[in-house]
Write a protein that holds these residues in place. Structure first.
Motif, PDB file in Angstrom:
ATOM      1  N   UNK A  58       0.832  -1.204   0.000  1.00 18.38           N
ATOM      2  CA  UNK A  58       0.000   0.000   0.000  1.00 18.38           C
ATOM      3  C   UNK A  58       0.868   1.256   0.000  1.00 18.38           C
ATOM      4  N   UNK A  59       2.090   1.126   0.480  1.00 17.87           N
ATOM      5  CA  UNK A  59       2.975   2.289   0.521  1.00 17.87           C
ATOM      6  C   UNK A  59       2.668   3.233   1.669  1.00 17.87           C
ATOM      7  N   UNK A  60       1.732   2.834   2.511  1.00 15.60           N
ATOM      8  CA  UNK A  60       1.363   3.653   3.671  1.00 15.60           C
ATOM      9  C   UNK A  60       2.598   3.962   4.529  1.00 15.60           C
ATOM     10  N   UNK A 109       5.887   3.716   3.688  1.00 15.40           N
ATOM     11  CA  UNK A 109       6.922   4.474   2.972  1.00 15.40           C
ATOM     12  C   UNK A 109       6.494   5.942   2.848  1.00 15.40           C
ATOM     13  N   UNK A 110       5.186   6.153   2.673  1.00 17.36           N
ATOM     14  CA  UNK A 110       4.672   7.524   2.580  1.00 17.36           C
ATOM     15  C   UNK A 110       4.715   8.250   3.912  1.00 17.36           C
ATOM     16  N   UNK A 111       4.585   7.502   5.010  1.00 15.84           N
ATOM     17  CA  UNK A 111       4.522   8.128   6.337  1.00 15.84           C
ATOM     18  C   UNK A 111       5.917   8.338   6.931  1.00 15.84           C
ATOM     19  N   UNK A 112       6.804   7.387   6.718  1.00 18.30           N
ATOM     20  CA  UNK A 112       8.165   7.473   7.270  1.00 18.30           C
ATOM     21  C   UNK A 112       9.174   7.046   6.203  1.00 18.30           C
ATOM     22  N   UNK A 113       9.406   7.914   5.216  1.00 14.60           N
ATOM     23  CA  UNK A 113      10.197   7.522   4.036  1.00 14.60           C
ATOM     24  C   UNK A 113      11.642   7.148   4.341  1.00 14.60           C
ATOM     25  N   UNK A 115       3.361   5.170  14.037  1.00 17.83           N
ATOM     26  CA  UNK A 115       2.185   5.567  13.247  1.00 17.83           C
ATOM     27  C   UNK A 115       2.037   4.673  12.010  1.00 17.83           C
ATOM     28  N   UNK A 134       0.634   1.453  12.936  1.00 13.93           N
ATOM     29  CA  UNK A 134      -0.795   1.564  13.263  1.00 13.93           C
ATOM     30  C   UNK A 134      -1.636   1.751  11.998  1.00 13.93           C
ATOM     31  N   UNK A 135      -1.070   2.399  10.983  1.00  8.57           N
ATOM     32  CA  UNK A 135      -1.828   2.718   9.772  1.00  8.57           C
ATOM     33  C   UNK A 135      -1.833   1.568   8.760  1.00  8.57           C
ATOM     34  N   UNK A 168      -2.737  -1.085   6.481  1.00  4.33           N
ATOM     35  CA  UNK A 168      -4.083  -1.629   6.338  1.00  4.33           C
ATOM     36  C   UNK A 168      -4.174  -3.126   6.624  1.00  4.33           C
ATOM     37  N   UNK A 169      -3.084  -3.853   6.476  1.00  2.00           N
ATOM     38  CA  UNK A 169      -3.136  -5.297   6.735  1.00  2.00           C
ATOM     39  C   UNK A 169      -2.324  -5.695   7.978  1.00  2.00           C
ATOM     40  N   UNK A 170      -1.947  -4.702   8.767  1.00  2.00           N
ATOM     41  CA  UNK A 170      -1.198  -4.937  10.009  1.00  2.00           C
ATOM     42  C   UNK A 170       0.013  -5.842   9.781  1.00  2.00           C
ATOM     43  N   UNK A 224      -0.277   4.970  21.290  1.00  2.00           N
ATOM     44  CA  UNK A 224       0.172   6.022  22.211  1.00  2.00           C
ATOM     45  C   UNK A 224       0.481   7.305  21.477  1.00  2.00           C
TER      46      UNK A 224
END
Lengths: 405, 74
Positions: B15-17, B19-23, B49, B52-53, B55-57, B74
Motif C-alpha cells: 500500500x505504501x502507507x 513508505x509515505x509516512x516514514x520515508x 504511526x 498503526x496505519x 491496512x493489513x497490520x 500512544x
C-alpha cells in the motif's frame, strides 16, 4: 508555461463501456506513462497513467497534496470541499489527523464488524426477495450496504440516507459541476452534521463522531470546521465510493458471463474476485482526477522531467490497466489474485477505509451471488444512465431481476 | 530503548502507507514489498504511526530487549 498546440485536452469523453478508461486514455498510455495535458481552465498538468509511475507519485513526498490548496491556486469539483482536511495535508500534519480515526479501520476491527455487515446484506436481500421484480439494485442494495455500515460506525441515523446521499452526490463533483451547487450541498451537509455534533456533545455515544468530538474538546486536536469536515468526509467517502463500486462491479461481471458463472460455482473465489474487480473496474468515468499533487521540486518521472510547482494527476484507476504491471490488463479474470493494485491509491493517503470496503464488497457479492439465483440486469449496458458532473460514476438506477429460489 | 522493526512479506500488499509516512524508515525492496531500512531503531513516533496505519497490520514493532510488542495507540 504555455501549452503546446498538440497538448491534448483533458478530461476525455468517457468510454462507452462505463468501467473502461476512455479510448484516448488508453492510447496515451501506450505512448508514455507521463503525458502533458491541458485542463478545462487552460492550465497544464501531467497526467500519469503508468502503474509504477503512479505509485511513485502517490508515495513520494516530493509530490505534495498540501500545495494543491496553496493560496491563489484554483481547485475544482470535489477538491473545493477538501481544504483544511486530512486529504489536503502532507505528513506530518496528515499523520496527526489520521491517527484520530485509524484505530477504527484496522484489519482486526473490520473483521470483527463482518458478521454485522453480513446481517445487513442478508436483511436487504430478504427485502428484495419479498419485493417486486425488476428491482433497482442501486438504491435497494448497493447504496444501502455501505450507507448502513458507515452510519453504524459514525453514529448517523440510516433513516437520513436519502438526505445525505443527495448532498454527497453533488459534493463528489467533477470539472463541470458549478461551484455554487457544490457550496450549497456542502453548506446543507455542514448544517446537518453540526446539529448532530451538538446532540452528541451533550450525550456522547460509542461512535466515531463522538471520538472526534472528544479529540477536539479534550485535546484540541482539530478546529470546529475540521471536525465538521472530517465527519462529512467519512460519511460521504464511506458510502459513495463503495456503492458505485458494487454497482459498476456487477455491471462489469455481467459482461463476463463465464467469470460470473465461475464465481457462482465457487463462492470461495469471491475475495480474489473482489481484488480483481478493484483493479479492473473504473468508477471515475469522467476522467476527473481529484487527488492531484504538486511537485515540490524538479522531478524525473518515467523519463520525463517535471519542473517544481507543476500539477501532477495520478490516474490510479487507469494505471491498474497498465500492461507493464498486469498480463492482459483489459481482461477481467476473477482468478487473477492481483496482490498489489492501486484501487485504493497508495502512500500516506492510501484509502483509510480500504479494509472496510474490501469486506463490504466481499459480503455484498456473497449475498448477491448466493441468495439471488440468476441475478441479471434487465436493460443492456448501453441504456444505463449516469448522473451528470460526477467525479465518481453514479448510476440513476440499475434494474435487475432474478429467478425463484 | 531500542525497537525492532519487521514487515511480514506474506501480508504486505504494498500500500505504501509506511513508505509515505516514514520515508527514511521504510523502502520497497526488489519484489515490491516494503521492508524496514534498519531492523533496529531508536523509538520513532512515525514508525509507530506507520505500524498503526498499515491496512493489513503487516508491520511488527517490538521492544528489542524484551521482545514485547510496542503499543501502537500512544
Amino acid at each position: 508555461m504555455s501549452a503546446q498546440p498538440e497538448t491534448p485536452r483533458f478530461p476525455f469523453p468517457p468510454s462507452s463501456v462505463p468501467y473502461d478508461p476512455a479510448p484516448e486514455m488508453r492510447e496515451l498510455m501506450t505512448k508514455c506513462p507521463v503525458n502533458k495535458v491541458r485542463l478545462p481552465d487552460d492550465s497544464t498538468a501531467w497526467l500519469v497513467t503508468g502503474f509504477d509511475e503512479t505509485r511513485e507519485v502517490l508515495i513520494d513526498q516530493r509530490y505534495s497534496r498540501a500545495l494543491v490548496f496553496a493560496p491563489g491556486r484554483e481547485v475544482y469539483g470535489v477538491e473545493t470541499t477538501l481544504a483544511d482536511g486530512m486529504i489536503a495535508m502532507d505528513p506530518p500534519e496528515h499523520t496527526r489527523l489520521r491517527k484520530l480515526v485509524a484505530g477504527a479501520f484496522t484489519e482486526r476491527r473490520i473483521q470483527a464488524l463482518r458478521p454485522r455487515v453480513a446481517q445487513i446484506v442478508d436483511d436487504l436481500i430478504d427485502k428484495m426477495r419479498a419485493g417486486p421484480r425488476p428491482a433497482d439494485l442501486s438504491h435497494s442494495f448497493s447504496l444501502m450496504v455501505p450507507a448502513s455500515v458507515i452510519c453504524v460506525l459514525l453514529g448517523v441515523p440510516i433513516t437520513d440516507v436519502d438526505l445525505f446521499h443527495k448532498w454527497s452526490n453533488v459534493i463528489f463533483g467533477d470539472w463541470s459541476r458549478p461551484r455554487d451547487e457544490i457550496d450549497e450541498a456542502y453548506a446543507a451537509m455542514s448544517a446537518y452534521m453540526s446539529e448532530l455534533i451538538t446532540r452528541k456533545r451533550k450525550a456522547p455515544e460509542d461512535d466515531l463522531i463522538s471520538v472526534l468530538i472528544d479529540a477536539r474538546d479534550s485535546a484540541g486536536k482539530l478546529t470546529e470546521d475540521q471536525l465538521v469536515q472530517f465527519c462529512i468526509g467519512l460519511l460521504a467517502a464511506g458510502h459513495e465510493t463503495t456503492a458505485n463500486s458494487i454497482n459498476m462491479s456487477f455491471v462489469a461481471l455481467s459482461q463476463y458471463p463465464d467469470e460470473l458463472a465461475r464465481l457462482r460455482a465457487d463462492p470461495g473465489l469471491i475475495p480474489a474476485a473482489v481484488e480483481e474487480l478493484l483493479r479492473y473496474v473504473i468508477i471515475s468515468g469522467s476522467g476527473f482526477v481529484p487527488l492531484a499533487r504538486i511537485t515540490r521540486e524538479e522531478v524525473c518521472l518515467g523519463g520525463v522531467t517535471i519542473p517544481a510547482g507543476e500539477t501532477v494527476l495520478p490516474s490510479f484507476n487507469v494505471a491498474n490497466r497498465d500492461p507493464a504491471a498486469f498480463d492482459d490488463p483489459n481482461r477481467l479474470d476473477v482468478g487473477r489474485t492481483p496482490k498489489s493494485h492501486l484501487g485504493f491509491g497508495a502512500g500516506a493517503h492510501h484509502c483509510l477505509g480500504a479494509q472496510l470496503a474490501r469486506m463490504e464488497l466481499q459480503e455484498a457479492f456473497r449475498g448477491l451471488l448466493t441468495r439471488l439465483p440468476g441475478l441479471r440486469m434487465t436493460v443492456p449496458m448501453s441504456e444505463l444512465e449516469f448522473r451528470e458532473g460526477q467525479a465518481i460514476a453514479s448510476m440513476r438506477e440499475l434494474p435487475v431481476t432474478w429467478d425463484d429460489a | 530503548m531500542t525497537w525492532r522493526v519487521a514487515v511480514d512479506a506474506r501480508l504486505c500488499i504494498s500500500s505504501g502507507m509506511c513508505v509515505g509516512t516514514a520515508p527514511d524508515q521504510f523502502r520497497f525492496d526488489g519484489s515490491q514489498h516494503s521492508s524496514p531500512v534498519r531492523a533496529l531503531i531508536e523509538p520513532d513516533d512515525r514508525v509507530r504511526d506507520a505500524a498503526a496505519f498499515c491496512p493489513v497490520e503487516a508491520i511488527l514493532l517490538t521492544d528489542a530487549d524484551t521482545g514485547k510488542p510496542v503499543p501502537l495507540d500512544e
